[in-house]
Design a protein around this motif. Structure first.
Motif, PDB file in Angstrom:
ATOM      1  N   HIS A   1       0.839  -1.202   0.000  1.00  0.00           N
ATOM      2  CA  HIS A   1       0.000   0.000   0.000  1.00  0.00           C
ATOM      3  C   HIS A   1       0.871   1.249   0.000  1.00  0.00           C
ATOM      4  O   HIS A   1       0.600   2.206  -0.747  1.00  0.00           O
ATOM      5  N   GLN A   2       1.953   1.233   0.789  1.00  0.00           N
ATOM      6  CA  GLN A   2       2.829   2.394   0.872  1.00  0.00           C
ATOM      7  C   GLN A   2       3.522   2.662  -0.461  1.00  0.00           C
ATOM      8  O   GLN A   2       3.636   3.814  -0.901  1.00  0.00           O
ATOM      9  N   VAL A   3       3.975   1.618  -1.128  1.00  0.00           N
ATOM     10  CA  VAL A   3       4.652   1.796  -2.409  1.00  0.00           C
ATOM     11  C   VAL A   3       3.720   2.441  -3.432  1.00  0.00           C
ATOM     12  O   VAL A   3       4.055   3.430  -4.089  1.00  0.00           O
ATOM     13  N   VAL A   4       2.503   1.889  -3.558  1.00  0.00           N
ATOM     14  CA  VAL A   4       1.569   2.408  -4.560  1.00  0.00           C
ATOM     15  C   VAL A   4       1.064   3.793  -4.149  1.00  0.00           C
ATOM     16  O   VAL A   4       0.880   4.675  -5.003  1.00  0.00           O
ATOM     17  N   LEU A   5       0.864   4.003  -2.857  1.00  0.00           N
ATOM     18  CA  LEU A   5       0.404   5.313  -2.402  1.00  0.00           C
ATOM     19  C   LEU A   5       1.450   6.390  -2.696  1.00  0.00           C
ATOM     20  O   LEU A   5       1.099   7.501  -3.112  1.00  0.00           O
ATOM     21  N   GLN A   6       2.721   6.071  -2.493  1.00  0.00           N
ATOM     22  CA  GLN A   6       3.753   7.059  -2.803  1.00  0.00           C
ATOM     23  C   GLN A   6       3.822   7.327  -4.308  1.00  0.00           C
ATOM     24  O   GLN A   6       4.036   8.468  -4.732  1.00  0.00           O
ATOM     25  N   LEU A   7       3.627   6.300  -5.117  1.00  0.00           N
ATOM     26  CA  LEU A   7       3.555   6.514  -6.555  1.00  0.00           C
ATOM     27  C   LEU A   7       2.366   7.393  -6.919  1.00  0.00           C
ATOM     28  O   LEU A   7       2.468   8.292  -7.749  1.00  0.00           O
ATOM     29  N   TRP A   8       1.232   7.116  -6.284  1.00  0.00           N
ATOM     30  CA  TRP A   8       0.033   7.919  -6.528  1.00  0.00           C
ATOM     31  C   TRP A   8       0.277   9.373  -6.134  1.00  0.00           C
ATOM     32  O   TRP A   8      -0.092  10.304  -6.858  1.00  0.00           O
ATOM     33  N   ASN A   9       0.903   9.572  -4.983  1.00  0.00           N
ATOM     34  CA  ASN A   9       1.204  10.939  -4.549  1.00  0.00           C
ATOM     35  C   ASN A   9       2.140  11.627  -5.533  1.00  0.00           C
ATOM     36  O   ASN A   9       1.987  12.820  -5.838  1.00  0.00           O
ATOM     37  N   PHE A  10       3.108  10.886  -6.043  1.00  0.00           N
ATOM     38  CA  PHE A  10       4.020  11.440  -7.035  1.00  0.00           C
ATOM     39  C   PHE A  10       3.274  11.861  -8.295  1.00  0.00           C
ATOM     40  O   PHE A  10       3.440  12.978  -8.799  1.00  0.00           O
ATOM     41  N   LEU A  11       2.407  11.001  -8.810  1.00  0.00           N
ATOM     42  CA  LEU A  11       1.658  11.318 -10.025  1.00  0.00           C
ATOM     43  C   LEU A  11       0.690  12.469  -9.785  1.00  0.00           C
ATOM     44  O   LEU A  11       0.491  13.325 -10.656  1.00  0.00           O
ATOM     45  N   ALA A  12       0.085  12.502  -8.597  1.00  0.00           N
ATOM     46  CA  ALA A  12      -0.829  13.595  -8.267  1.00  0.00           C
ATOM     47  C   ALA A  12      -0.093  14.929  -8.270  1.00  0.00           C
ATOM     48  O   ALA A  12      -0.613  15.944  -8.764  1.00  0.00           O
ATOM     49  N   LEU A  13       1.107  14.931  -7.741  1.00  0.00           N
ATOM     50  CA  LEU A  13       1.862  16.179  -7.684  1.00  0.00           C
ATOM     51  C   LEU A  13       2.389  16.584  -9.055  1.00  0.00           C
ATOM     52  O   LEU A  13       2.560  17.770  -9.337  1.00  0.00           O
ATOM     53  N   VAL A  14       2.675  15.604  -9.915  1.00  0.00           N
ATOM     54  CA  VAL A  14       3.032  15.938 -11.291  1.00  0.00           C
ATOM     55  C   VAL A  14       1.890  16.726 -11.936  1.00  0.00           C
ATOM     56  O   VAL A  14       2.091  17.770 -12.564  1.00  0.00           O
ATOM     57  N   LEU A  15       0.674  16.234 -11.774  1.00  0.00           N
ATOM     58  CA  LEU A  15      -0.493  16.930 -12.328  1.00  0.00           C
ATOM     59  C   LEU A  15      -0.735  18.253 -11.612  1.00  0.00           C
ATOM     60  O   LEU A  15      -1.190  19.233 -12.210  1.00  0.00           O
ATOM     61  N   ASP A  16      -0.407  18.285 -10.327  1.00  0.00           N
ATOM     62  CA  ASP A  16      -0.644  19.490  -9.542  1.00  0.00           C
ATOM     63  C   ASP A  16       0.255  20.645  -9.975  1.00  0.00           C
ATOM     64  O   ASP A  16      -0.032  21.804  -9.658  1.00  0.00           O
ATOM     65  N   SER A  17       1.335  20.353 -10.690  1.00  0.00           N
ATOM     66  CA  SER A  17       2.188  21.451 -11.173  1.00  0.00           C
ATOM     67  C   SER A  17       1.411  22.364 -12.120  1.00  0.00           C
ATOM     68  O   SER A  17       1.572  23.590 -12.093  1.00  0.00           O
ATOM     69  N   LEU A  18       0.553  21.780 -12.941  1.00  0.00           N
ATOM     70  CA  LEU A  18      -0.312  22.592 -13.803  1.00  0.00           C
ATOM     71  C   LEU A  18      -1.335  23.360 -12.968  1.00  0.00           C
ATOM     72  O   LEU A  18      -1.668  24.504 -13.263  1.00  0.00           O
ATOM     73  N   ALA A  19      -1.821  22.720 -11.913  1.00  0.00           N
ATOM     74  CA  ALA A  19      -2.775  23.398 -11.041  1.00  0.00           C
ATOM     75  C   ALA A  19      -2.140  24.584 -10.338  1.00  0.00           C
ATOM     76  O   ALA A  19      -2.796  25.612 -10.099  1.00  0.00           O
TER      77      ALA A  19
END
Length: 437
Positions: free
Chosen positions: A265-283
């Protein structure tokens, strides 16, 4: 500022450095996971629980970044840079005070916190030393949040990138050195990860404070501005609390399915957080540009930014989803070699891939509404989505033994509900309010 829609180059000029800032922490955390993961599932689970507590207390105060950007950007759009930077001064004072309070509270309650989340036992024992060291960096984390906030508000995303990269580069050099005892350093194991994190955070914070000092603005505390920041912070903090209730519940439930489940769960959650923040750069680009446009009274310009960023973010999310779908057979092995953890990763991995495109729309519109200072609506939307979507499925997964499938079903439902709320708000136009107030 022009009434014409901003160009892709303008958005990219703000978004790409912001992406570097946002990506630096999750990339470092993934690196940290890879280093600690070689110590075994127990150490990885301890990092997961300790990291979850640190994330809980620091992320609860993200208004120091996002709220400051919204307020600074409006003053910057109104051609008052001095007032825009002044918001950063007050946010930095708040960061120091709140950070010290967080250190005190977590040191007092570290044992029951770790036990409550992990269910006690070996996982809690592994997490506790890491947390006691890492939490000493909380004031530095919050000073960096405040610094990011006002610099984004004045549309300078380059300096934050430099400061954050310096801090995390030092942490990355220290982490394997201290964890494994390389180059004659003591072998600290999991605790070495916490020490490396701590050093890098304080180095970055010092650079952000220096950036304020060179602006030569008054550095005294101004109660009126502090109060205004806290009013916006209240709504954003409650919104963040909803996120944290979800993710803490998810971590706690995952821990009760065993060390392999919580590690996966931690591995995938950290990946998810990484991808979310990639998208958040546009935000973030949207937040800065929308806030400045509204501060200058240019509503058409703000609306144009909103829709253009949403399109870019959705396309980027679709590309990322395809990349991680194609990489599913081999990417998880980069983070752990434990067979049990790899088996558990499969289900949450595909949930992550499936919800990425929805997230692209949601995060873009989050940035637009944050730039507009629409904090009350965002608070209510997030609370409802958490109470109706995420939390019921999380706890049902524990009651009925659904495991990580149930946990990640809750996350997906949460994301869809947020899409409904922010989509309606964006189309309504109620966020288009001009001025610096």
């Amino acid at each position: 500022m022009s009434d014409q829609p901003v160009t892709a180059r303008r958005i990219a000029g703000l978004a790409l450095p912001a992406l570097g800032v946002l990506a630096a922490e999750p990339v470092y955390l993934l690196f940290d996971i890879a280093v600690v993961g070689r110590l075994g599932a127990l150490s990885l689970a301890g990092l997961a629980i300790g990291g979850l507590v640190l994330s809980l207390v620091s992320s609860q105060l993200t208004f120091l970044s996002y709220g400051t950007t919204a307020r600074s950007a409006r003053f910057f759009g109104a051609a008052d840079r001095r007032a825009a930077v002044g918001e950063g001064v007050q946010a930095t004072w708040l960061a120091l005070g709140l950070g010290l309070l967080v250190v005190l509270i977590v040191q007092i309650f570290a044992v029951p916190l770790c036990n409550a989340i992990s269910g006690g036992g070996e996982i809690a024992a592994a997490a506790l030393p890491w947390l006691r060291i890492a939490i000493l960096g909380a004031p530095a984390i919050m000073v960096s949040m405040a610094g990011n906030g006002w610099l984004r508000g004045v549309q300078d995303t380059a300096r934050p990138l430099r400061y954050v990269l310096v801090g995390f580069a030092v942490s990355a050099l220290l982490c394997p050195t201290l964890v494994y005892g390389l180059l004659g350093a003591p072998r600290l194991g999991l605790a070495g990860s916490a020490v490396a994190n701590l050093v890098g955070q304080w180095l970055a914070a010092g650079l952000f404070v220096r950036a304020l000092l060179v602006e030569r603005v008054p550095l005294g505390i101004r109660p009126t501005l502090l109060k205004a920041q806290l009013v916006m912070g209240r709504d954003l903090a409650l919104r963040t609390l909803a996120f944290q209730a979800c993710f803490v519940s998810a971590g706690a439930v995952a821990a009760r399915f065993g060390a392999a489940a919580v590690a996966a769960h931690q591995v995938v959650l950290q990946l998810w957080n990484f991808l979310a923040l990639v998208l958040d750069s546009l935000a973030i680009a949207a937040q800065s540009l929308v806030g400045a446009a509204l501060g200058a009274g240019r509503l058409g310009h703000a609306k144009g930014v909103a829709w253009r960023v949403t399109v870019y973010s959705t396309v980027a999310a679709a590309v990322l989803a395809l990349m991680f779908a194609l990489g599913a057979p081999m990417l998880p092995g980069l983070f752990t070699s434990d067979a049990a953890v790899l088996d558990e990763i499969v289900a949450p991995w595909w949930f992550m891939v499936g919800q990425l495109t929805v997230a692209g729309v949601v995060f873009a519109l989050d940035g637009v509404l944050l730039g507009a200072g629409d904090a009350k609506f965002m608070r209510n939307a997030t609370l409802i989505s958490a109470l109706v979507g995420f939390l019921p499925l999380i706890w049902l997964s524990l009651a009925f033994g659904w495991g990580l499938v149930g946990i990640w079903s809750g996350l997906s439902t949460f994301m869809v509900l947020r899409l409904v709320f922010v989509g309606w708000r964006a189309f309504s136009g109620r966020w288009l309010v001009a001025g610096t107030g």
